[in-house]
Write a protein that holds these residues in place. Structure first.
Motif, short mmCIF file in Angstrom:
data_model
loop_
_atom_site.label_atom_id
_atom_site.label_comp_id
_atom_site.label_asym_id
_atom_site.label_seq_id
_atom_site.Cartn_x
_atom_site.Cartn_y
_atom_site.Cartn_z
N GLY A 95 0.82 -1.21 0.00
CA GLY A 95 0.00 0.00 0.00
C GLY A 95 0.85 1.25 0.00
O GLY A 95 0.54 2.25 -0.68
N MET A 96 1.94 1.22 0.76
CA MET A 96 2.84 2.37 0.83
C MET A 96 3.52 2.63 -0.51
O MET A 96 3.58 3.78 -0.99
N VAL A 97 4.04 1.59 -1.14
CA VAL A 97 4.70 1.74 -2.44
C VAL A 97 3.69 2.24 -3.48
O VAL A 97 4.00 3.11 -4.30
N CYS A 98 2.48 1.69 -3.43
CA CYS A 98 1.42 2.11 -4.35
C CYS A 98 1.11 3.59 -4.16
O CYS A 98 1.03 4.36 -5.13
N GLY A 99 0.92 4.01 -2.90
CA GLY A 99 0.60 5.39 -2.61
C GLY A 99 1.70 6.35 -3.02
O GLY A 99 1.44 7.41 -3.62
N LYS A 100 2.95 5.99 -2.73
CA LYS A 100 4.08 6.85 -3.10
C LYS A 100 4.23 6.94 -4.62
O LYS A 100 4.57 8.01 -5.15
N THR A 101 3.97 5.83 -5.31
CA THR A 101 4.06 5.84 -6.77
C THR A 101 3.02 6.76 -7.38
O THR A 101 3.32 7.56 -8.29
N MET A 102 1.79 6.67 -6.89
CA MET A 102 0.72 7.51 -7.43
C MET A 102 0.98 8.99 -7.11
O MET A 102 0.67 9.87 -7.91
N GLU A 103 1.55 9.25 -5.93
CA GLU A 103 1.93 10.62 -5.59
C GLU A 103 2.98 11.15 -6.55
O GLU A 103 2.89 12.27 -7.06
N ALA A 104 4.00 10.33 -6.82
CA ALA A 104 5.10 10.75 -7.69
C ALA A 104 4.61 11.02 -9.11
O ALA A 104 5.04 11.98 -9.76
N LEU A 105 3.70 10.19 -9.59
CA LEU A 105 3.18 10.35 -10.94
C LEU A 105 2.22 11.53 -11.05
O LEU A 105 1.91 11.97 -12.16
N SER A 106 1.76 12.02 -9.89
CA SER A 106 0.79 13.13 -9.89
C SER A 106 1.40 14.43 -9.41
O SER A 106 0.67 15.37 -9.08
N GLY A 107 2.71 14.47 -9.30
CA GLY A 107 3.37 15.70 -8.88
C GLY A 107 3.23 16.00 -7.40
O GLY A 107 3.24 17.17 -7.01
N GLY A 108 3.07 14.98 -6.57
CA GLY A 108 2.99 15.17 -5.13
C GLY A 108 1.60 15.18 -4.54
O GLY A 108 1.43 15.13 -3.33
N ASN A 109 0.59 15.23 -5.39
CA ASN A 109 -0.81 15.20 -4.91
C ASN A 109 -1.63 14.31 -5.84
O ASN A 109 -1.96 14.70 -6.96
N ALA A 110 -1.97 13.12 -5.33
CA ALA A 110 -2.65 12.13 -6.17
C ALA A 110 -4.16 12.24 -6.11
O ALA A 110 -4.86 11.43 -6.73
N SER A 111 -4.69 13.20 -5.39
CA SER A 111 -6.14 13.28 -5.19
C SER A 111 -6.91 13.35 -6.50
O SER A 111 -7.99 12.77 -6.64
#
Length: 346
Positions: A95-111
């Motif tokens: 879950g952590m790796v998934c969350g960090k990956t989505m954050e990185a691909l979204s410029g720091g905010n995956a919302s």
């Protein structure tokens, strides 16, 4: 002790000579199912307007979905006479790796991220869980280190790695569309999507265990690994696949948890490994290996959930739920030992 001839018979279809229903009635599963039905009846009678409602059962299904996916993998492991203490930590790591990956691909905010980013996150979560499963399987099957020691070590390692990825904090930036669609979305007449995912995975697990060569080999290895090896089963390769499967499912569970909570919620999963083991054993899977079913695991998952929900509705203190679950778990193991003694004395 199971002989080579008996294992060979099981591999060639010996398990198929009895129907699934006959095997379940002969195991703890049938009686554990009666316990679950009795609990539902008791709480429904005590609080019919609060417990016996569609909302209550929907909530029960949602709350048990993630644990059910973990427990399906645990069923395979325990049937092989193994154990996996790391699944909860692997869930957190995935879950952590998934969350960090989505954050990185979204410029720091995956919302506000879309399904492309979410799909990448899913792949990363599953890959992360599978890698930990591969590590467990290699150390257990190839290096011949006891499963308890290996998974105790990887439990701490995976949790520590998850903390390092975000400096000990939870990832709280999760795509809104993921939370609304998978976490709380419904389909097929109001069935939660999270539950549908868990049901599909459970059905696939049941099919794999009860109708395929992979399942027959799992029972054979758990009954007697040496006899299985002499009958031509690649025990090392099979154990590697079983732990790989468990890590794969822990990765999926990590993604499901992230979708539901919209956060990695590290502290909420610290006892998931023990809960998965308890559910599997309560469902009739033998800690000594060679016996178990996915249906039994489903029942075992719901017993603590029903107890907790029922006690909350009837305003019984939470610690009574711990006592009740502990009593059921001990009873399940006692019945298993009693059955083994009876079988060995024949």
């Amino acid at each position: 002790m199971t002989t080579t001839k008996e294992v060979q018979s099981s591999v060639e279809g010996g398990f198929g000579k009895r129907s699934l229903g006959q095997r379940l009635i002969g195991a703890n599963t049938f009686w554990i199912a009666l316990v679950l039905v009795a609990l539902i009846v008791v709480f429904s009678v005590l609080k019919p307007g609060q417990f016996a409602t569609l909302f209550t059962f929907q909530t029960l299904l949602i709350e048990t979905s993630v644990l059910l996916v973990l427990s399906v993998g645990m069923t395979f492991v325990i049937i092989t006479s193994g154990i996996d203490l790391s699944v909860g930590s692997v869930l957190i790591f995935a879950g952590m790796v998934c969350g960090k990956t989505m954050e990185a691909l979204s410029g720091g905010n995956a919302s506000n991220a879309g399904w492309g980013v979410i799909l990448v996150g899913l792949v990363v979560a599953v890959a992360s869980g599978t890698i930990w499963g591969l590590i467990n399987g290699f150390l257990i099957a190839v290096a011949k280190i006891p499963p308890l020691i290996v998974t105790l070590g990887t439990m701490g390692a995976a949790l520590g790695a998850a903390y390092l990825l975000n400096n000990g904090s939870d990832v709280r930036s999760v795509p809104t569309v993921l939370n609304k669609t998978l976490g709380y979305g419904t389909s097929l007449g109001g069935i939660p999507n999270l539950v549908l995912v868990a049901v599909v995975i459970t059905l696939i697990g049941a099919w794999l265990l009860h109708t395929t060569k992979f399942g027959r080999y799992t029972y054979a290895v758990g009954s007697n690994a040496e006899a299985a090896r002499r009958s031509g089963i690649g025990v090392t390769a099979h154990l590697l696949k079983v732990y790989l499967l468990t890590g794969f499912l822990a990765g999926i569970a990590g993604f499901m948890s992230l979708a539901y909570y919209a956060s990695t919620t590290i502290t909420a999963h610290t006892t998931d490994n023990l809960n998965a083991i308890a559910a599997t054993v309560m469902g009739g899977t033998s800690l000594f290996g060679g016996i178990g079913s996915v249906l039994g695991t489903v029942i075992g998952v719901f017993i603590p959930a029903v107890l907790k929900k029922g006690f909350n509705i009837t305003q019984v203190p939470d610690f009574w739920q711990m006592i009740a679950v502990g009593a059921v778990l001990i009873a399940a193991v006692w019945f298993d030992q009693r059955r083994r003694r009876q079988r060995n004395s024949r």
